[in-house]
Write a protein that holds these residues in place. Structure first.
Motif, PDB file in Angstrom:
ATOM      1  N   VAL A  26       0.945  -1.285  -0.009  1.00  0.00           N
ATOM      2  CA  VAL A  26      -0.108  -0.048  -0.038  1.00  0.00           C
ATOM      3  C   VAL A  26       0.873   1.047  -0.010  1.00  0.00           C
ATOM      4  CG1 VAL A  26      -1.842   1.350   1.329  1.00  0.00           C
ATOM      5  CG2 VAL A  26      -2.047  -1.152   1.135  1.00  0.00           C
ATOM      6  N   ARG A  53      -2.875   3.478  -4.766  1.00  0.00           N
ATOM      7  CA  ARG A  53      -3.975   3.406  -5.516  1.00  0.00           C
ATOM      8  C   ARG A  53      -4.458   1.555  -5.589  1.00  0.00           C
ATOM      9  NH1 ARG A  53      -5.542   8.230  -7.738  1.00  0.00           N
ATOM     10  NH2 ARG A  53      -4.085   9.834  -7.747  1.00  0.00           N
ATOM     11  N   ILE A  54      -3.464   0.800  -4.865  1.00  0.00           N
ATOM     12  CA  ILE A  54      -3.803  -0.469  -5.183  1.00  0.00           C
ATOM     13  C   ILE A  54      -4.953  -0.991  -4.538  1.00  0.00           C
ATOM     14  CG2 ILE A  54      -2.353  -1.279  -2.943  1.00  0.00           C
ATOM     15  CD1 ILE A  54      -1.299  -3.559  -4.879  1.00  0.00           C
ATOM     16  N   THR A  55      -5.788  -1.985  -5.019  1.00  0.00           N
ATOM     17  CA  THR A  55      -7.104  -2.381  -4.709  1.00  0.00           C
ATOM     18  C   THR A  55      -6.594  -3.614  -3.596  1.00  0.00           C
ATOM     19  OG1 THR A  55      -7.427  -3.941  -6.400  1.00  0.00           O
ATOM     20  CG2 THR A  55      -8.374  -1.487  -6.516  1.00  0.00           C
ATOM     21  N   THR A  56      -7.669  -4.191  -2.989  1.00  0.00           N
ATOM     22  CA  THR A  56      -7.653  -5.381  -2.106  1.00  0.00           C
ATOM     23  C   THR A  56      -7.463  -6.611  -3.112  1.00  0.00           C
ATOM     24  OG1 THR A  56      -9.898  -5.277  -1.771  1.00  0.00           O
ATOM     25  CG2 THR A  56      -8.514  -4.312  -0.128  1.00  0.00           C
ATOM     26  N   LYS A  57      -8.100  -6.505  -4.267  1.00  0.00           N
ATOM     27  CA  LYS A  57      -8.199  -7.432  -4.963  1.00  0.00           C
ATOM     28  C   LYS A  57      -6.925  -7.661  -5.854  1.00  0.00           C
ATOM     29  CE  LYS A  57     -10.412  -9.208  -9.289  1.00  0.00           C
ATOM     30  NZ  LYS A  57     -11.519  -8.952 -10.424  1.00  0.00           N
ATOM     31  N   ALA A  58      -6.145  -6.577  -6.005  1.00  0.00           N
ATOM     32  CA  ALA A  58      -4.769  -6.678  -6.570  1.00  0.00           C
ATOM     33  C   ALA A  58      -3.943  -7.066  -5.679  1.00  0.00           C
ATOM     34  CB  ALA A  58      -4.378  -5.277  -6.987  1.00  0.00           C
ATOM     35  N   ARG A  66     -10.663 -10.678   0.789  1.00  0.00           N
ATOM     36  CA  ARG A  66     -10.607  -9.350   0.685  1.00  0.00           C
ATOM     37  C   ARG A  66     -10.977  -8.468   1.833  1.00  0.00           C
ATOM     38  NH1 ARG A  66     -13.374  -7.655  -4.860  1.00  0.00           N
ATOM     39  NH2 ARG A  66     -12.571  -5.574  -4.431  1.00  0.00           N
ATOM     40  N   GLN A 106      -8.766  -5.940   3.945  1.00  0.00           N
ATOM     41  CA  GLN A 106      -9.277  -4.533   4.621  1.00  0.00           C
ATOM     42  C   GLN A 106      -9.089  -4.087   6.244  1.00  0.00           C
ATOM     43  OE1 GLN A 106     -13.270  -4.066   3.248  1.00  0.00           O
ATOM     44  NE2 GLN A 106     -12.748  -2.633   1.548  1.00  0.00           N
ATOM     45  N   GLY A 122      -9.736   3.717   3.114  1.00  0.00           N
ATOM     46  CA  GLY A 122      -9.939   4.332   2.066  1.00  0.00           C
ATOM     47  C   GLY A 122     -10.942   5.404   1.714  1.00  0.00           C
ATOM     48  N   ARG A 172     -11.373   9.179  -0.751  1.00  0.00           N
ATOM     49  CA  ARG A 172     -11.283   9.757  -2.091  1.00  0.00           C
ATOM     50  C   ARG A 172      -9.983  10.802  -2.259  1.00  0.00           C
ATOM     51  NH1 ARG A 172     -15.145   9.842  -5.850  1.00  0.00           N
ATOM     52  NH2 ARG A 172     -17.073   9.014  -5.109  1.00  0.00           N
TER      53      ARG A 172
END
Length: 209
Positions: free
Chosen positions: A29, A34-39, A53, A57, A67, A69
């Motif tokens: 991270v 910008r990395i997602t939990t899926k990635a 996931r 989190q 998370g 904006r």
């Protein structure tokens, strides 16, 4: 056997995320916010075992990552970044008295109806068009007002309404009518510095002259 009712270490289900794995997730991270939990799970592969996931989190939440904006900031080119750094270095050792003798100025736009900010709401299914869950809009955005103002360390100077889009001719007129008057009102004396940004109308030759 243990003569106690306290929870002893080693009892209960073992955590799926080890300390080493949690540190690895944090590094991912930090390298790429910008990395997602899926990635993250894809990068983990077999090393992640059968964690979900939601587990990733929760691991991030416990380490202080949440998370959000991303904040919107002006697009800066290399020359802008170098200019800001040069300005900061040149004024790094200035005394407080220097900053007290600086008169700053800028413009701002205020929406007359609503706002441009994105917002989140909590609602149930089927309540999307409940008035409490909507943001009213009007045709063409309802218009806006532009203002110019100057200020110093001692307070604000004159506040001027700008009609339509400000151009260099209107900017010169504002400076002629309000800069000296504001400086006198703020008690800046006879020697002070005027500071504005590098907006094209600010840096026009006729304005500099």
């Amino acid at each position: 056997m243990f003569r106690t009712v306290k929870n002893l270490r080693g009892r209960g289900r073992k955590p799926k995320v080890t300390t080493v794995l949690a540190r690895w997730i944090m590094r991912e991270v930090k390298k790429n916010p910008r990395i997602t939990t899926k990635a993250i799970l894809m990068n983990l592969g077999s090393a992640g075992g059968n964690i979900s996931r939601q587990t990733v989190q929760r691991t991030l939440h416990t380490t202080g990552f949440h998370g959000r904006r991303p904040r919107r900031t002006p697009l800066l080119q290399i020359r802008n970044t170098k200019g800001r750094l040069a300005f900061a270095n040149a004024h790094l050792d200035k005394e407080k008295d220097f900053w007290s003798s600086v008169l700053w100025s800028d413009e701002t736009k205020i929406e007359l109806f609503g706002h441009n900010d994105l917002a989140f709401i909590w609602r149930k299914k089927g309540e999307a068009f409940n008035p409490k869950n909507t943001i009213p809009t009007v045709k063409h955005g309802g218009g806006n007002l532009m203002f110019w103002r100057c200020f110093s360390a001692d307070g604000p100077g004159n506040l001027i309404t700008v009609n339509s889009t400000m151009k260099k001719e209107q900017y010169i007129k504002i400076l002629n009518n309000h800069i000296r008057q504001s400086a006198e009102k703020l008690g800046l004396g006879h020697q002070w510095t005027f500071q504005h940004d590098n907006d094209p109308k600010h840096t026009a030759k006729v304005v500099k002259k």
